[in-house]
Design an enzyme around this catalytic site. Sequence first.
Site, PDB file in Angstrom:
ATOM      1  N   HIS A   1      -3.891   1.688   4.890  1.00  0.00           N
ATOM      2  CA  HIS A   1      -3.294   2.965   4.501  1.00  0.00           C
ATOM      3  C   HIS A   1      -3.070   3.911   5.691  1.00  0.00           C
ATOM      4  O   HIS A   1      -2.012   4.548   5.771  1.00  0.00           O
ATOM      5  CB  HIS A   1      -4.130   3.649   3.413  1.00  0.00           C
ATOM      6  CG  HIS A   1      -4.061   2.936   2.097  1.00  0.00           C
ATOM      7  ND1 HIS A   1      -4.984   1.972   1.731  1.00  0.00           N
ATOM      8  CD2 HIS A   1      -3.175   3.029   1.079  1.00  0.00           C
ATOM      9  CE1 HIS A   1      -4.663   1.501   0.525  1.00  0.00           C
ATOM     10  NE2 HIS A   1      -3.568   2.127   0.106  1.00  0.00           N
TER      11      HIS A   1
ATOM     12  N   LYS B   1       0.844  -1.187   0.000  1.00  0.00           N
ATOM     13  CA  LYS B   1       0.000   0.000   0.000  1.00  0.00           C
ATOM     14  C   LYS B   1       0.886   1.246   0.000  1.00  0.00           C
ATOM     15  O   LYS B   1       2.008   1.225   0.498  1.00  0.00           O
ATOM     16  CB  LYS B   1      -0.898   0.007   1.235  1.00  0.00           C
ATOM     17  CG  LYS B   1      -1.969  -1.066   1.188  1.00  0.00           C
ATOM     18  CD  LYS B   1      -2.751  -1.100   2.491  1.00  0.00           C
ATOM     19  CE  LYS B   1      -3.958  -1.994   2.437  1.00  0.00           C
ATOM     20  NZ  LYS B   1      -3.784  -3.311   1.915  1.00  0.00           N
TER      21      LYS B   1
ATOM     22  N   SER C   1      -7.353   3.610  -1.835  1.00  0.00           N
ATOM     23  CA  SER C   1      -7.457   3.430  -0.395  1.00  0.00           C
ATOM     24  C   SER C   1      -8.927   3.504  -0.011  1.00  0.00           C
ATOM     25  O   SER C   1      -9.631   4.426  -0.437  1.00  0.00           O
ATOM     26  CB  SER C   1      -6.678   4.532   0.327  1.00  0.00           C
ATOM     27  OG  SER C   1      -7.078   4.634   1.675  1.00  0.00           O
TER      28      SER C   1
ATOM     29  N   GLY D   1     -10.105   4.196   2.960  1.00  0.00           N
ATOM     30  CA  GLY D   1     -10.287   5.337   3.850  1.00  0.00           C
ATOM     31  C   GLY D   1      -9.982   6.685   3.239  1.00  0.00           C
ATOM     32  O   GLY D   1     -10.683   7.671   3.501  1.00  0.00           O
TER      33      GLY D   1
END
Length: 126
Positions: free
Chosen positions: A54, A28, A95, A97
Amino acid sequence: MEQFQFACTMAGLNSVPDVEIDPEGKFKYILVKISSTESESKLIVRGTKKAEFHPDIFAKVEPELKRSGFSCEVQGGGKIIHQPEGKSIKVFSKSTGYGKADHSLATAILKKAFPDYEDIIWTDED
């Protein structure tokens, strides 16, 4: 005096590496905007296999940057496949989030950090 302060600000931003990613593998990454003043900022790329999510990357990066006097804001995230033996980096995904980073910006930063790599690409595919 103002010119000296400007020079210090730029030197400060330039002291932060543009890219810190794992030497190989799939992991990531986040694209982070760091600022020393309202008018001086730059984007940096951070990525590691050690991060399950993340926000784990940002949790490591943010305190270091704040201690150095910078403000920072995540611009999005995704994944990287780094293959040093083939001199290639692929930037993709998003991601959950933070949303999808602008992979074209991340790729441009990576190309400067890895000038001898022949294949640094991005895609919107997962």
